[in-house]
Design an enzyme around this catalytic site. Sequence first.
Site, mmCIF file in Angstrom:
data_model
loop_
_atom_site.group_PDB
_atom_site.id
_atom_site.type_symbol
_atom_site.label_atom_id
_atom_site.label_comp_id
_atom_site.label_asym_id
_atom_site.label_seq_id
_atom_site.Cartn_x
_atom_site.Cartn_y
_atom_site.Cartn_z
ATOM 1 N NE ARG A 284 34.276 -43.497 -42.079
ATOM 2 C CZ ARG A 284 34.669 -42.222 -42.230
ATOM 3 N NH1 ARG A 284 34.896 -41.729 -43.438
ATOM 4 N NH2 ARG A 284 34.794 -41.451 -41.183
ATOM 5 C CB THR B 155 35.159 -35.949 -49.003
ATOM 6 O OG1 THR B 155 35.706 -36.243 -47.757
ATOM 7 C CG2 THR B 155 33.823 -36.583 -49.193
ATOM 8 C CB THR C 46 36.452 -39.249 -47.991
ATOM 9 O OG1 THR C 46 37.268 -38.203 -47.488
ATOM 10 C CG2 THR C 46 36.249 -40.291 -46.902
ATOM 11 C CG ASN D 39 39.630 -36.918 -43.089
ATOM 12 O OD1 ASN D 39 38.538 -36.381 -43.198
ATOM 13 N ND2 ASN D 39 40.350 -36.825 -41.993
ATOM 14 C CD GLU E 52 38.317 -41.026 -44.031
ATOM 15 O OE1 GLU E 52 37.722 -39.969 -43.771
ATOM 16 O OE2 GLU E 52 38.886 -41.238 -45.128
ATOM 17 C CG ASP F 116 36.488 -38.597 -40.089
ATOM 18 O OD1 ASP F 116 36.665 -37.401 -39.814
ATOM 19 O OD2 ASP F 116 36.176 -38.978 -41.231
ATOM 20 C CB SER G 145 29.770 -35.798 -41.776
ATOM 21 O OG SER G 145 30.114 -35.576 -40.439
ATOM 22 N N GLY H 238 32.781 -32.179 -47.505
ATOM 23 C CA GLY H 238 32.700 -31.051 -46.576
ATOM 24 C C GLY H 238 32.746 -31.431 -45.114
ATOM 25 N N GLY H 239 33.101 -32.683 -44.794
ATOM 26 C CA GLY H 239 33.166 -33.073 -43.387
ATOM 27 C C GLY H 239 31.837 -32.832 -42.704
HETATM 28 O O1 DON Z 1 33.859 -39.061 -43.384
HETATM 29 C C1 DON Z 1 33.839 -37.856 -43.146
HETATM 30 O O2 DON Z 1 32.880 -37.281 -42.671
HETATM 31 C C2 DON Z 1 35.052 -37.017 -43.500
HETATM 32 N N1 DON Z 1 36.238 -37.834 -43.506
HETATM 33 C C3 DON Z 1 34.794 -36.392 -44.848
HETATM 34 C C4 DON Z 1 35.916 -35.497 -45.276
HETATM 35 C C5 DON Z 1 35.478 -34.458 -46.222
HETATM 36 O O3 DON Z 1 34.325 -34.357 -46.576
HETATM 37 C C6 DON Z 1 36.514 -33.530 -46.656
HETATM 38 N N2 DON Z 1 35.943 -32.576 -47.554
HETATM 39 N N3 DON Z 1 35.850 -31.424 -47.415
#
Ligand code: DON
Length: 577
Positions: A112, A386, A404, A406, A425, A428, A458, A478-479
């Site tokens: 990360r 992502t 990702t 982001n 990122e 987040d 996430s 999908g965040g």
């Molecule tokens: O780390 C995370 O949870 C987010 N930055 C992920 C971003 C993401 O899944 C975008 N996609 N739809």
Amino acid sequence: MRLLRNNKSSVSRLALVALVSVSSCFLEVTPAIAKAPAKAQPAVLTASAIAVADKYSADAAEQIFKEGGNAVDAAVAIAFTLAVTYPEAGNIGGGGFMTLYVDGKPYFLDYRERAPLAATKNMYLDDKGEVIKGMSLFGYRAVGVPGTVDGMWEAQRRFGKLKWKQVLAPAIHYARDGFEVSQQLQDRRDEAAKDFAGKTNFDAYFGNLKQGVNFKQPDLAAVLTRISDQGAKDFYSGKTADLIAASMHGHGLITKADLVQYKAVWRQPVQADWNGYRVITAPPPSSGGIGLVQLLKMKADLAPDFKDVPLNSPQYVHLIAEIEKRVFADRAQYLGDPDFYKVPIAQLTDDAYIAKRAAEVNPTTPSDTKSVQPGLGTSMPEKAETTHFSVIDKWGNAVSNTYTINGYFGSGVVADRTGIVLNDEMDDFSAKPGVANMFGVVGSDANSIEPKKRPLSSMTPTILTKDGKVALVIGTPGGSRIFTSIFQVINNIYDYDMPLPDAVAAMRFHHQLLPPNTIFWEPYKPIDGELAKQIEAKGYTLKGQDFSGDIQAIKVNGDTPEAAADPRGRGVTRVIQ
Ligand code: DON
């Protein structure tokens, strides 16, 4: 936000949660890069298999398997290839998580992004203490220190069978010789470009990303060639590090010292027994693994309430929303980077604790949102776009990887003379307690900004095993929708006996405590008509969202793998003999 909107939407990603309706070899290979000859291993499956985000990365994986590579070699080749051919989310300028099952043992690699050394808790607040809109999303100050190259280097060095150069070769080919741009990629580019206009150099690199064009990236090819020749050190302390630091100078916070200090970390995965399976999933700094285990176990605890409740019926949606309320209350309070806060993982995944939370579920009407508090008490813990791909090899090793930048195309900043798209990122983090980020989720001090800290994620790359053998490899972008999407697909497969492709394609919905009693639905399978009326009659508000993931899953039936790519994306599956 771009990832949660469809191609037609022009709504800013800031407003997302309110959306309604919707090889060359210049150098000798060093000993560290060369691999010991592979030991012959008996195959335990009839084939290897992959589920990936595009056809180029599928071709790359197939090539790696044909050269004798294992799941980790294939995963690393996929990741580098997607950085070229899926630039809206594939990356070397971002970070991610890899859950592995190798020779019968689980592993988890955290690569990360980290906050730069010069980051401060209030860096996105104005002098009145209010969050400055867009600052953590677009442009140079949104960028966290990237981890993908070190992650891939660590994984391949520890578990790969092939030479490092072999796994980089497909990506270098596509960067140097080009690939054909899809309509979906162009649409995503066009949407993202609107947010970046006037703020970044995005168009200088990606202005020509048009459907049907053979898109070449010579700067990126040069970076990948140096990484192929020199390993990760080029990115973190070599010429590429110098170029990234030079791009940031005067604009953003990242310096060469940030890059030199970056290290991916091997962590213990979150593990839980559920329904006869061992769930192996992402620990903090992801919230997703804990969230997924809480969802699965709470639903199991509520089996009597779910008895005879049809899948995706109004009552099903209500019961799942009740469970999700409690999971997201805990997420907001207790989750952050475990190197900075002692996250109470064992307590949050404890059977008795989850049973107590399940007992609080109101089986008939929505619980009042304010009454749903974090379940371990409100005291703070001690200080202390992502894409996903799934891979299994015929030796039974598996990789579940989500990484990702982001939002689509991250911050929109491309490091000069590298073609590397840099992440956003930093969004987040919780810029201010209680203020929602791009995904509408709030956080506490556990996820406040501190130098070198990793923002809460996430992402939930997950592997299920049964009797020590891989049964399912699954994940999605999908965040905050990531682990609720994975949860629904796992339910569809195991609780509702759906064939894998149907389980992946089935309708998905999402609730996350805030906004109160709001159920998000997706254009791919809208909640409308009688179903919508009945859910509203229960006291919920329905809101459209533009994105409900892009699941890539592999299920093992006996000794034969079966793969499914989400029809919502441009993913591809292969079963390779
Ligand atoms: O780390 C995370 O949870 C987010 N930055 C992920 C971003 C993401 O899944 C975008 N996609 N739809």
